[in-house]
Design an enzyme around this catalytic site. Structure first.
Site, PDB file in Angstrom:
ATOM      1  N   GLU A 174      15.755 -17.528 -11.403  1.00 53.51           N
ATOM      2  CA  GLU A 174      15.327 -16.149 -11.651  1.00 53.51           C
ATOM      3  C   GLU A 174      14.515 -16.061 -12.948  1.00 53.51           C
ATOM      4  O   GLU A 174      13.485 -15.386 -13.000  1.00 53.51           O
ATOM      5  CB  GLU A 174      16.562 -15.236 -11.698  1.00 53.51           C
ATOM      6  N   LYS A 231      10.588 -14.831 -13.339  1.00 52.54           N
ATOM      7  CA  LYS A 231      10.114 -13.794 -14.262  1.00 52.54           C
ATOM      8  C   LYS A 231       9.003 -14.351 -15.161  1.00 52.54           C
ATOM      9  O   LYS A 231       8.031 -13.674 -15.451  1.00 52.54           O
ATOM     10  CB  LYS A 231      11.260 -13.276 -15.147  1.00 52.54           C
ATOM     11  N   CYS A 240       0.841  -1.188   0.000  1.00 57.46           N
ATOM     12  CA  CYS A 240       0.000   0.000   0.000  1.00 57.46           C
ATOM     13  C   CYS A 240       0.883   1.247   0.000  1.00 57.46           C
ATOM     14  O   CYS A 240       1.940   1.275   0.618  1.00 57.46           O
ATOM     15  CB  CYS A 240      -0.956   0.115   1.194  1.00 57.46           C
ATOM     16  N   ASN A 271      -1.202   1.914   5.978  1.00 53.29           N
ATOM     17  CA  ASN A 271      -0.408   0.855   5.363  1.00 53.29           C
ATOM     18  C   ASN A 271       0.108  -0.021   6.489  1.00 53.29           C
ATOM     19  O   ASN A 271       0.748   0.478   7.416  1.00 53.29           O
ATOM     20  CB  ASN A 271       0.769   1.462   4.579  1.00 53.29           C
TER      21      ASN A 271
HETATM   22  C1  F6R Z   1      10.537 -10.283  -8.626  1.00 53.64           C
HETATM   23  C2  F6R Z   1      10.600  -9.348  -7.524  1.00 53.64           C
HETATM   24  C3  F6R Z   1      10.408  -9.861  -6.141  1.00 53.64           C
HETATM   25  C4  F6R Z   1      11.352  -9.113  -5.180  1.00 53.64           C
HETATM   26  C5  F6R Z   1      11.060  -9.500  -3.728  1.00 53.64           C
HETATM   27  C6  F6R Z   1      12.040  -8.843  -2.781  1.00 53.64           C
HETATM   28  O1  F6R Z   1      10.756  -9.652  -9.848  1.00 53.64           O
HETATM   29  O2  F6R Z   1      10.795  -8.183  -7.739  1.00 53.64           O
HETATM   30  O3  F6R Z   1      10.595 -11.223  -6.049  1.00 53.64           O
HETATM   31  O4  F6R Z   1      12.663  -9.437  -5.516  1.00 53.64           O
HETATM   32  O5  F6R Z   1       9.763  -9.123  -3.393  1.00 53.64           O
HETATM   33  O6  F6R Z   1      11.992  -7.462  -2.906  1.00 53.64           O
HETATM   34  P1  F6R Z   1      13.186  -6.546  -2.463  1.00 53.64           P
HETATM   35  O7  F6R Z   1      14.345  -6.827  -3.339  1.00 53.64           O
HETATM   36  O8  F6R Z   1      12.663  -5.157  -2.619  1.00 53.64           O
HETATM   37  O9  F6R Z   1      13.479  -6.885  -1.040  1.00 53.64           O
END
Ligand code: F6R
Length: 576
Positions: free
Chosen positions: A460, A464, A2, A97
């Site tokens: 990865e 995606k 949020c 939030n």
């Molecule tokens: C996939 C993606 C998520 C983030 C995950 C961790 O493309 O973006 O899997 O990698 O939510 O987020 P951060 O890196 O912001 O801690």
């Protein structure tokens, strides 16, 4: 998740151009529904993207307004569950939030006292709670102190009373920042909301609250006033437009040569000392644990492979399971990796780790984020703002940091070649991948195989494909396939094989699936369907990942999917 925003201004401002445009910059935090309320008591909500709300409301001016962009947790995606929530008289409005964990208890107490609820959310208790205690004669500041003591859970809350001219802000665990502009204050979940207006901000710490009108006053949870320092931040604004690209995702994929070059230069100059201290900390620590989620976890896996190549034992655990696996003490080094720097699963583990005296280093993209502020020091990946929900350029730069730290510890690699090779990998393959996507767009499953440093990339690419293209995909160790999953391979099943340096074992694994009818797509730096620049297998991981970025993008484009905002997701995951 949020996104919340509040503006308190000396001059009138436009609800559409200022409040809702600011809110739109936070939309990546959640886009199920949205809404706003103004000082005069006007309130509007809608389900879906903020643009729908912008298009449907008549513009008006005000001097105070709050807004919210929701990622649903408690209660479905409906207009009634959208924020702001308000009391019966429509004199108190709140956006939230986080999660109020004891909301059932509070709701029961309020219902017993005659309060009716219109939504299924935990957040709706907030305006009713304040209404109840105002009617009992308490001042708002006292109610805030009481609220902070009684409420369990996480929150960044903005609340105002109709015609009162003040915004009341409270924070625990969910991010909240106050932007100090020339003629207004902007409260928001992060600096993006106001980075076009000011580079001055005050970051709320946990259990603090503030009252903002023509000036601001911050208090600790007991109501004692505290002085806070204004911080100057730097943020490049050109990132906020799609330029000539149809989607932010493709723009961000193509920004990778420039983003990696910016990082590599900074690691040689501005961040040189931080990199050295990182290497020293690795040498000195008895145990090294990485901590991350999702894509960032895949970067941490690459870190583990690289350190092990150097004879340094390191582990990584997905943050939400950390407590079930690892014990930490003062001799431990914890390396937290996070694009947003706000991921709650990481934040909550770090808060516990901090009590042990362990050293915390973070690798983040968003400066001044909670994870950066919880760490002893930090390396910034300098990918610039990433607007597409899927991490692309930030992931590549996370790997560059892993390679740079390995180099600092003796690994032989020429980092300067990386940006040019990323560019070549994109140029040589984009058209081929676009055509490949036509043949894969209706497939239900895709398998991606890798070994060693390519294994995290297999995972990865699969991630995606799932999040952007909505194709079920599995990223697997090439050697593990024959231990069960190979049963799923039949005629025509797509299998992407990542084969750096003519890796014989990967070639065998590819032959094994081909023998069972799989349609293999070989990504290699020697020969295959998609060729990336010749390199060490650690670097190969970066170039092979470009293929995954492009493939998931073009499959999603063929299937007309909402690429930048895939369903059910949010960029910053600030709930457990
Ligand atoms: C996939 C993606 C998520 C983030 C995950 C961790 O493309 O973006 O899997 O990698 O939510 O987020 P951060 O890196 O912001 O801690």
């Amino acid at each position: 998740m949020c996104g919340i925003i509040g503006i308190v201004s000396k001059k009138s401002f436009s609800v559409k151009n200022d409040l809702l445009k600011g809110l739109k910059k936070l939309e990546y935090r959640g886009y199920d529904s949205c809404g706003f309320a103004t000082k005069e008591g006007a309130v509007e909500k809608s389900v879906g993207e903020i643009q729908l709300l912008i298009d449907s409301v008549k513009d008006s001016t005000t001097t105070l307004g709050i807004g919210h962009s929701r990622w649903a947790t408690h209660g479905g995606v409906t207009k009634a569950n959208a924020h702001p929530h308000f009391n019966k008289d429509k004199t108190l409005f709140a956006v939230h939030n986080g999660i109020i964990e004891n909301y059932q208890e509070l709701k029961q107490m309020l219902e017993k006292n005659g309060y009716g609820f219109m939504s299924e959310t935990d957040s709706e208790v907030i305006p009713h709670y304040f209404d109840y205690y105002i009617k009992k004669g308490l001042g708002i500041k006292d109610i805030m102190i009481k609220f902070m003591a009684e409420v369990k859970g996480t929150f960044a809350i903005l609340l105002f009373r109709k015609e009162d001219g003040r915004v009341y802000a409270m924070k625990r665990d969910s991010p909240l920042v106050l932007g100090v502009c020339d003629d207004c204050f902007v409260l928001a979940s992060d600096i993006y909301a106001f980075s076009d207006k000011t580079n001055k901000a005050l970051f709320f710490d946990d259990n603090e609250f503030a009252i903002i009108s023509s000036d601001y006053h911050f208090y600790n949870g007991n109501g004692k006033e505290i002085k806070k320092k204004i911080q100057n931040f730097e943020w490049s604004r050109e990132e906020e437009t799609k330029k000539n690209f149809e989607h932010f995702m493709l723009k961000e994929v193509h920004e990778q040569p420039a983003a990696s070059r910016r990082l590599i230069e900074s690691l040689k100059l501005m961040q040189k000392d931080a990199l050295k201290s990182f290497a020293e900390a690795i040498k000195k620590s008895k145990r090294i644990f990485f901590l991350a989620c999702g894509t960032s976890y895949h970067a941490s896996l690459i870190g583990v492979y690289l350190l092990r190549k150097l004879g340094i034992e390191a582990h990584t655990v997905i943050a939400s399971e950390f407590e079930n696996f690892l014990a930490v003490d003062k001799d431990t080094l914890v390396v937290a990796i996070s694009q947003s720097g706000e991921t709650m699963d990481v934040v909550s583990v770090l808060k516990d780790i901090k009590k042990t005296g362990a050293k915390i280093i973070s690798i983040v993209n968003v400066p001044y984020s909670t994870i950066q502020r919880l760490s002893d020091f930090s390396i910034e990946v300098l990918a610039g703002q990433e607007i597409c929900v899927a991490a692309t350029k930030s992931f590549t730069n996370q790997i560059v940091v892993m390679l740079a730290i390995a180099k600092e510890l003796g690994f032989l690699i020429n980092l300067d070649e990386i940006p040019g090779k990323i560019k070549k990998a994109l140029e040589d393959n984009e058209e081929k991948v676009r055509k490949l996507a036509l043949g894969l767009k209706d497939k239900k499953d895709i398998f991606v195989l890798g070994r060693g440093i390519s294994y995290p990339i297999a995972r990865e690419i699969a991630l995606k494909l799932k999040e952007i293209s909505y194709v079920h995909a599995e990223g697997m160790m090439g050697g593990e396939l024959k231990h069960g999953t190979i049963a799923l391979i039949e005629k025509g099943t797509p299998v992407i094989s990542l084969i750096p340096n003519h890796n014989e074992d990967m070639i065998s694994n590819t032959k094994e699936v081909e023998a069972r009818g799989a349609r293999t797509i070989i990504v290699s730096d020697t020969n295959g369907d998609l060729i990336v620049p010749k390199s060490h297998d650690a670097e190969f991981s970066i170039y092979a990942c470009m293929i995954g970025h492009l493939l998931s993008y073009y499959i999603a484009k063929e299937n007309k999917l909402p690429i930048d905002k895939p369903r059910n997701l949010a960029k910053s995951v600030t709930v457990k």
